[in-house]
Design an enzyme around this catalytic site. Structure first.
Site, PDB file in Angstrom:
ATOM      1  N   ASP A   1       0.862  -1.177  -0.023  1.00  0.00           N
ATOM      2  CA  ASP A   1       0.072   0.154  -0.056  1.00  0.00           C
ATOM      3  C   ASP A   1       0.915   1.069   0.053  1.00  0.00           C
ATOM      4  O   ASP A   1       1.965   1.272   0.368  1.00  0.00           O
ATOM      5  CB  ASP A   1      -0.920  -0.102   1.386  1.00  0.00           C
ATOM      6  CG  ASP A   1      -2.101   1.037   1.055  1.00  0.00           C
ATOM      7  OD1 ASP A   1      -3.201   0.579   0.675  1.00  0.00           O
ATOM      8  OD2 ASP A   1      -1.798   2.209   1.357  1.00  0.00           O
TER       9      ASP A   1
ATOM     10  N   CYS B   1     -14.818  -2.377  -6.896  1.00  0.00           N
ATOM     11  CA  CYS B   1     -16.200  -2.375  -6.068  1.00  0.00           C
ATOM     12  C   CYS B   1     -16.863  -1.379  -6.941  1.00  0.00           C
ATOM     13  O   CYS B   1     -17.701  -0.565  -6.278  1.00  0.00           O
ATOM     14  CB  CYS B   1     -16.003  -1.938  -4.700  1.00  0.00           C
ATOM     15  SG  CYS B   1     -15.024  -0.323  -4.430  1.00  0.00           S
TER      16      CYS B   1
END
Length: 445
Positions: free
Chosen positions: A297, A395
């Site tokens: 990340d 998503c």
């Protein structure tokens, strides 16, 4: 534009805090879930006031277009509303039209009191609009499709979904299913758990929760999912089962993405955009805590969330690294058996959880996002061994970020072959709207 000072004290009413939070979300770009979490962690609301505050924030955001439509009917002319006045009217209108347990006089009085504090010149106007709405409340609530110019306008207003997003849903799911999804978009998301197979089984966890008075049932799609009906996240977090690392709170759709990658014990796995780590830790459980998972990340603070989850769950094979997935280190080329790219996206599949997303969708910003996704997809493919598996997931429900991106990858990496694609929605056992594609690398570059 001047920002309203945030307040987090026991002296503030839930309505006033809802007003300030909505200003932060609508004017400053705050995310509703983070804003609500921040308020509830700093304030001393009673449980009923917590529920009222949360209901007002989510309720107004979920129904903004509908509320504005009803407010407009109460205006005698094309009145231009001050931003704060509009927000107060939305809060009042939501209580009058969509919350039956609060008396009309209390709604009007409380809203006018807030108006006196934040925009005193408009108190008479706000009082008049809400009184007029209260008198016509039943007529406003008894709507029909014929009240609108056409069915598309009616659907957009009733579901409070801008036309551009409405068109995407109807394109992807067809008219019948698309309408069903849009009309259920503002219902609460289910609370689902993933049993930690390193420490328990789904059946044992359901029994343990039952002993704590928590009703639950198996999800229909995920092999480790459990749906909870009568407990909140806070209540679940306080259970011994949670503290012992027996489960993770995770949407069933996210579980399906991990199950699609299906990593095996002893493999090398790369999770390119890993935080907060729900899928990453599921990989470790599926791999029987044997092998290695590299979780990346951009931000150290987000990597700490993964480390904390892993420690609670008893996972030891995750190596967290700061990394920009639009770039690929030479050491990563051809290194991994399986790669997950859960890419940054427009988020149209999780509008139930972040209702403000529907008002922020921007095609120009999406075009820039698509270029980022493409860089990441190329790097994901190049990081795979020959014979390795890539799962690309988002998503969102927009084909521009989903199927079209996967086709683009196969055109630019001829050795990547599509094995399956899947778009799920709340019609699939009440899942969030996730897209997933599974690809296999046939040969090394």
């Amino acid at each position: 534009m001047k920002k309203e000072k945030r307040k987090y004290s026991k002296k503030i009413s839930p309505r006033e805090q809802a007003f300030l939070s909505l200003l932060a979300i609508d004017r400053e770009g705050a995310f509703s879930n983070l804003e609500i979490k921040k308020v509830l962690s700093r304030s001393l609301f009673s449980k009923p006031d917590m529920h009222l505050y949360t209901a007002l924030v989510y309720g107004v955001l979920q129904n903004e277009l509908y509320l504005d439509h009803q407010i407009k009917k109460m205006l005698k002319s094309r009145t231009s509303l001050d931003f704060k006045v509009r927000e107060l009217l939305r809060i009042g209108a939501y209580q009058l039209l969509m919350m039956d347990r609060i008396p009309d006089y209390a709604v009007i009085s409380e809203t006018v009191d807030l108006c006196k504090k934040y925009c005193p010149r408009a108190k008479g106007f706000v009082n008049g609009v809400l009184r007029n709405m209260a008198r016509q409340k039943q007529q406003l609530k008894n709507w029909s499709w014929s009240d609108y110019e056409n069915s598309v306008q009616a659907l957009s207003i009733r579901a409070s979904v801008p036309r551009e997003i409405l068109d995407i849903f109807l394109q992807v799911f067809g008219t019948k299913k698309g309408v069903q999804i849009l009309m259920q978009m503002n219902q609460p998301s289910p609370l689902t758990l993933r049993a930690n197979r390193l420490k328990t089984s789904r059946e044992k966890l359901i029994h343990l929760l039952e002993e704590d008075g928590i009703e639950s049932e198996k999800t229909l799609l995920s092999q480790e999912g459990i749906r909870v009906e009568n407990a909140s996240v806070t209540e679940l977090s306080g259970t011994q089962a949670c503290q012992s690392g027996l489960f993770t709170i995770q949407d069933q759709g996210a579980m399906l993405i991990a199950e699609t990658l299906d990593p095996k014990a002893g493999e090398q796995v790369l999770d390119m955009c890993a935080a907060p780590g729900g899928k990453t830790t599921y990989f470790a459980e599926m791999m029987e805590n044997c092998g290695q998972i590299v979780a990346r990340d951009l931000y150290p603070s987000r990597l700490k969330l993964i480390d904390a989850q892993a420690a609670r769950l008893g996972v030891t094979i995750i190596c967290t690294e700061i990394g920009d997935s639009t770039k690929l280190d030479a050491k990563d080329h051809g290194r991994y058996d399986r790669v997950l790219l859960d890419a940054p996206c427009s988020g149209l599949g999780i509008i139930r959880r972040k209702p403000e997303i529907r008002y922020r969708f921007n095609r120009k910003e999406q075009k820039a996002l698509i270029q980022i996704q493409r860089k990441m997809l190329l790097n994901a493919a190049d990081a795979l061994k020959a014979g390795g598996t890539l799962v690309y997931s988002t998503c969102t429900v927009d084909p521009k970020e989903n199927g079209e991106q996967v086709q683009w990858l196969t055109q630019n990496r001829k050795n990547m072959k599509i094995e399956m694609t899947r778009q799920i929605s709340l019609l699939d056992d009440r899942c969030d709207g996730f897209y997933m594609a599974k690809l296999r690398k046939t040969a090394q570059d």
